[in-house]
Design an enzyme around this catalytic site. Structure first.
Site, short mmCIF file in Angstrom:
data_model
loop_
_atom_site.label_atom_id
_atom_site.label_comp_id
_atom_site.label_asym_id
_atom_site.label_seq_id
_atom_site.Cartn_x
_atom_site.Cartn_y
_atom_site.Cartn_z
N ARG A 19 0.84 -1.22 0.00
CA ARG A 19 0.00 0.00 0.00
C ARG A 19 0.86 1.25 0.00
O ARG A 19 0.97 1.95 -1.00
CB ARG A 19 -0.95 -0.02 1.21
CG ARG A 19 -2.11 1.00 1.13
CD ARG A 19 -1.74 2.45 1.35
NE ARG A 19 -1.15 2.73 2.66
CZ ARG A 19 -0.71 3.92 3.02
NH1 ARG A 19 -0.75 4.95 2.18
NH2 ARG A 19 -0.16 4.10 4.22
N ASP A 20 1.52 1.54 1.10
CA ASP A 20 2.30 2.76 1.20
C ASP A 20 3.45 2.76 0.19
O ASP A 20 3.86 3.80 -0.31
CB ASP A 20 2.85 2.90 2.63
CG ASP A 20 3.45 4.27 2.89
OD1 ASP A 20 2.96 5.25 2.30
OD2 ASP A 20 4.40 4.37 3.66
N HIS A 80 11.17 6.84 6.75
CA HIS A 80 11.63 6.84 5.36
C HIS A 80 13.15 7.01 5.39
O HIS A 80 13.72 7.42 6.40
CB HIS A 80 10.94 7.94 4.57
CG HIS A 80 9.50 7.64 4.29
ND1 HIS A 80 8.79 8.22 3.26
CD2 HIS A 80 8.62 6.80 4.91
CE1 HIS A 80 7.54 7.76 3.25
NE2 HIS A 80 7.42 6.90 4.25
N CYS A 112 6.26 9.78 -0.67
CA CYS A 112 4.95 10.40 -0.47
C CYS A 112 4.72 11.45 -1.54
O CYS A 112 5.55 12.34 -1.72
CB CYS A 112 4.84 11.04 0.91
SG CYS A 112 3.27 11.88 1.16
N HIS A 166 7.85 4.68 11.82
CA HIS A 166 7.65 4.61 10.36
C HIS A 166 8.66 5.57 9.73
O HIS A 166 8.39 6.77 9.59
CB HIS A 166 6.21 5.03 10.01
CG HIS A 166 5.86 4.91 8.57
ND1 HIS A 166 4.98 3.96 8.09
CD2 HIS A 166 6.25 5.61 7.48
CE1 HIS A 166 4.84 4.10 6.78
NE2 HIS A 166 5.60 5.11 6.40
N ASN A 209 10.15 4.29 1.71
CA ASN A 209 10.21 3.74 3.06
C ASN A 209 11.52 2.99 3.21
O ASN A 209 12.11 2.52 2.23
CB ASN A 209 9.07 2.74 3.24
CG ASN A 209 7.71 3.38 3.20
OD1 ASN A 209 7.27 3.96 4.16
ND2 ASN A 209 7.03 3.28 2.06
#
Length: 289
Positions: A13-14, A207, A238, A205, A247
């Site tokens: 997803r991300d 990056h 993003c 989380h 990520n």
């Protein structure tokens, strides 16, 4: 035996949401099915947002219908509103996620509303999800720095994390959206956040734009955090954070955790297989100057 640390896999997803190439559902399903064999407890696989805003996630319903669900794996979906929650429930998501920002500038760019307004939007989503027994995870973007507002005071993510916890999310994932946080910034941020929310209900989380994600994970471990989001192949970034890279790669985090004597329950060979698959899905076209 070392302590157990969980990697929450967010690649499908991300990771994929920002790829320029329209990735076929079959490729997404193949990636998720590979990840399902690797030993992850939680995999974020879908996003029920408007395809107008995130075209890559348009096939989320079909993806969730076609994956081979492994026993003991929770398949998560991002749901920004009640319509998204309705779709996630129809697709049999095991849990959902909601998201807010620690900075006003990013909230306006990403959600087209203020931080306060974003909470007004997600509150009914969290309430209904809890009513129907669906676990809810909360994401906080820009916990140390915002591409629009600059440095973010530690009090801001602490305040937002506390509000998410009060709403009833079971875990708050703290996002270094730009991927440029220095370990001392993460330490200051966690000093503030852990006063409001216990480490056992937090996740990191990070990056990896500046190559410091693992250093920031090390700092987070010092605070007692034992869950970290990562994406196989380092997929992601993003669309609302100019210049932010992907990520941190799951395989990189896994190798480092194992080198520190941590336990993960993951099969490194299958993770490597998934990472190769993820990298092959990247848009091969050159980035414009």
């Amino acid at each position: 035996m070392g302590e157990h640390v969980e990697i929450f896999e967010v690649g499908p997803r991300d990771g994929l949401q920002n790829e320029a190439r329209a990735i076929p559902v079959a490729e997404k399903v193949a990636l998720i099915d590979t990840l399902s064999r690797a030993g992850f407890r939680r995999i974020e696989v879908a996003s029920f947002v408007s395809p107008k805003w995130v075209p890559q996630m348009a096939g989320s319903d079909e993806v969730m219908a076609r994956i081979r669900r492994a026993p003991g794996v929770s398949y998560a979906a991002l749901t920004p509103n009640l319509k998204g929650l309705e779709r996630a429930r129809a697709a049999a998501a095991d849990e959902i996620a909601v998201f807010v920002s620690a900075s006003e500038g990013f909230s306006q760019a990403n959600l087209n509303c203020s931080v306060e307004e974003s909470f007004a939007r997600i509150a009914p989503v969290v309430d209904l999800a809890r009513e129907v027994g669906l676990p809810v995870r909360g994401y906080v973007s820009c916990v140390t720095e915002c591409p629009f507002d600059g440095a973010v005071a530690p009090a801001a993510p602490a305040r937002v994390a506390a509000r998410l916890a009060a709403l009833g999310v079971y875990e708050v994932s703290l996002g270094d959206t730009l991927g440029r946080a220095r370990p001392e910034q993460v330490r200051q941020m966690l000093d503030a956040v852990t006063v409001e929310v216990p480490a056992r209900h937090l996740a990191g989380h990070f990056h990896d734009t500046a190559g410091r994600a693992v250093d920031n994970i090390a700092v987070s471990l010092d605070f007692g955090i034992r869950v970290f989001d990562a994406a196989v192949g380092g997929l992601g970034g993003c669309p609302y954070a100019p210049g932010a890279q992907g990520n941190v790669a799951t395989e990189k985090v896994l190798a480092w955790l194992l080198s520190q004597g941590m336990q993960t329950d993951l099969d490194a060979a299958i993770v490597a297989e998934a990472a190769a698959l993820a990298r092959s899905m990247r848009d091969p076209s050159p980035v414009p100057e």
